[in-house]
Motif scaffolding. Structure first.
Motif, mmCIF file in Angstrom:
data_model
loop_
_atom_site.group_PDB
_atom_site.id
_atom_site.type_symbol
_atom_site.label_atom_id
_atom_site.label_comp_id
_atom_site.label_asym_id
_atom_site.label_seq_id
_atom_site.Cartn_x
_atom_site.Cartn_y
_atom_site.Cartn_z
ATOM 1 N N UNK A 144 -11.328 1.287 -9.425
ATOM 2 C CA UNK A 144 -11.995 0.567 -8.781
ATOM 3 C C UNK A 144 -11.550 -0.425 -8.794
ATOM 4 N N UNK A 145 -10.809 -1.121 -7.881
ATOM 5 C CA UNK A 145 -10.807 -2.835 -7.753
ATOM 6 C C UNK A 145 -10.997 -2.858 -6.370
ATOM 7 N N UNK A 146 -11.801 -2.813 -5.846
ATOM 8 C CA UNK A 146 -12.787 -3.361 -4.424
ATOM 9 C C UNK A 146 -13.131 -4.490 -5.216
ATOM 10 N N UNK A 183 -9.330 -1.386 -2.674
ATOM 11 C CA UNK A 183 -8.031 -0.999 -3.749
ATOM 12 C C UNK A 183 -8.608 -0.093 -5.081
ATOM 13 N N UNK A 184 -7.225 0.842 -5.221
ATOM 14 C CA UNK A 184 -7.539 1.894 -6.119
ATOM 15 C C UNK A 184 -6.837 2.599 -6.602
ATOM 16 N N UNK A 185 -7.114 2.298 -7.641
ATOM 17 C CA UNK A 185 -5.881 3.513 -8.846
ATOM 18 C C UNK A 185 -6.175 4.803 -9.493
ATOM 19 N N UNK A 186 -4.944 5.791 -10.069
ATOM 20 C CA UNK A 186 -5.699 6.456 -11.004
ATOM 21 C C UNK A 186 -4.575 6.328 -11.995
ATOM 22 N N UNK A 231 -9.323 8.865 3.202
ATOM 23 C CA UNK A 231 -11.263 8.621 3.842
ATOM 24 C C UNK A 231 -11.512 7.704 2.716
ATOM 25 N N UNK A 232 -12.338 7.078 2.385
ATOM 26 C CA UNK A 232 -13.140 6.578 1.676
ATOM 27 C C UNK A 232 -13.532 7.153 0.459
ATOM 28 N N UNK A 233 -13.671 6.470 -0.413
ATOM 29 C CA UNK A 233 -14.407 7.828 -1.668
ATOM 30 C C UNK A 233 -14.883 6.864 -2.641
ATOM 31 N N UNK A 234 -16.012 7.481 -3.205
ATOM 32 C CA UNK A 234 -17.349 7.377 -3.683
ATOM 33 C C UNK A 234 -17.541 7.380 -5.461
ATOM 34 N N UNK A 260 0.048 7.936 -0.062
ATOM 35 C CA UNK A 260 -0.801 7.386 0.605
ATOM 36 C C UNK A 260 -1.509 9.151 1.174
ATOM 37 N N UNK A 261 -2.180 8.678 2.236
ATOM 38 C CA UNK A 261 -2.619 9.684 2.504
ATOM 39 C C UNK A 261 -3.749 10.670 1.941
ATOM 40 N N UNK A 262 -4.024 10.290 0.523
ATOM 41 C CA UNK A 262 -4.193 10.554 -0.796
ATOM 42 C C UNK A 262 -5.996 11.436 0.070
#
Length: 145
Positions: free
Chosen positions: A70-72, A77-80, A106-109, A137-139
């Motif tokens: 998580x780089x928000x 801004x997210x990555x795996x 949708x927002x993830x936590x 996208x659309x993940x």
């Protein structure tokens, strides 16, 4: 014989086009990089050249398991990543093929370094240096660990 052969080809293509594909990090290694100058940033960046197999997945719904990053800050801004935060390509010795930018539906936590399985539409990014080479996208995702 020709009808059977054509049927098998059709089934194979249909499966590839409509089925969700589970990829491994090794699958994403089918890429090479070369330095290219970027006028806007006055610097050199690694430009990817994707191999034919990984190119065949572009636009497909794929699933991959990795570490959530998580780089928000001001925007999400997210990555795996193939590796945890301390070993990813910008902190350790891995390469840019070991991360995927994730644009969630949708927002993830999730928290950094939680292991997730993420599913989305694969985009291969060659030109935009402000984004990762691999983008989902659309993940959607689910926690694995």
């Amino acid at each position: 014989m020709p009808k059977v052969f054509l049927s098998l080809i059709f089934i194979s293509i249909s499966f590839h086009l409509f089925a969700q594909q589970k990829l491994s990090w090794e699958d994403l290694e089918e890429v090479s990089f070369h330095n290219i100058y970027n006028v806007h940033y006055d610097d050199y960046f690694l430009k990817p050249t994707f191999g034919p197999i990984i190119k065949s997945y572009e636009g497909d719904k794929i699933t991959i398991r990795g570490y959530f990053l998580d780089f928000s800050y001001e925007e999400e801004f997210h990555m795996v990543s193939r590796n945890p935060m301390s070993s990813c390509f910008f902190c350790g010795g891995a390469g840019p093929e070991t991360i995927i930018e994730v644009i969630f539906r949708n927002k993830q936590n999730y928290k950094t370094d939680q292991v997730i399985e993420v599913t989305g539409i694969l985009e291969l990014n060659v030109e935009d240096v402000d984004h990762c080479n691999y983008i989902l996208k659309e993940a959607t995702a689910k926690l694995v660990q």
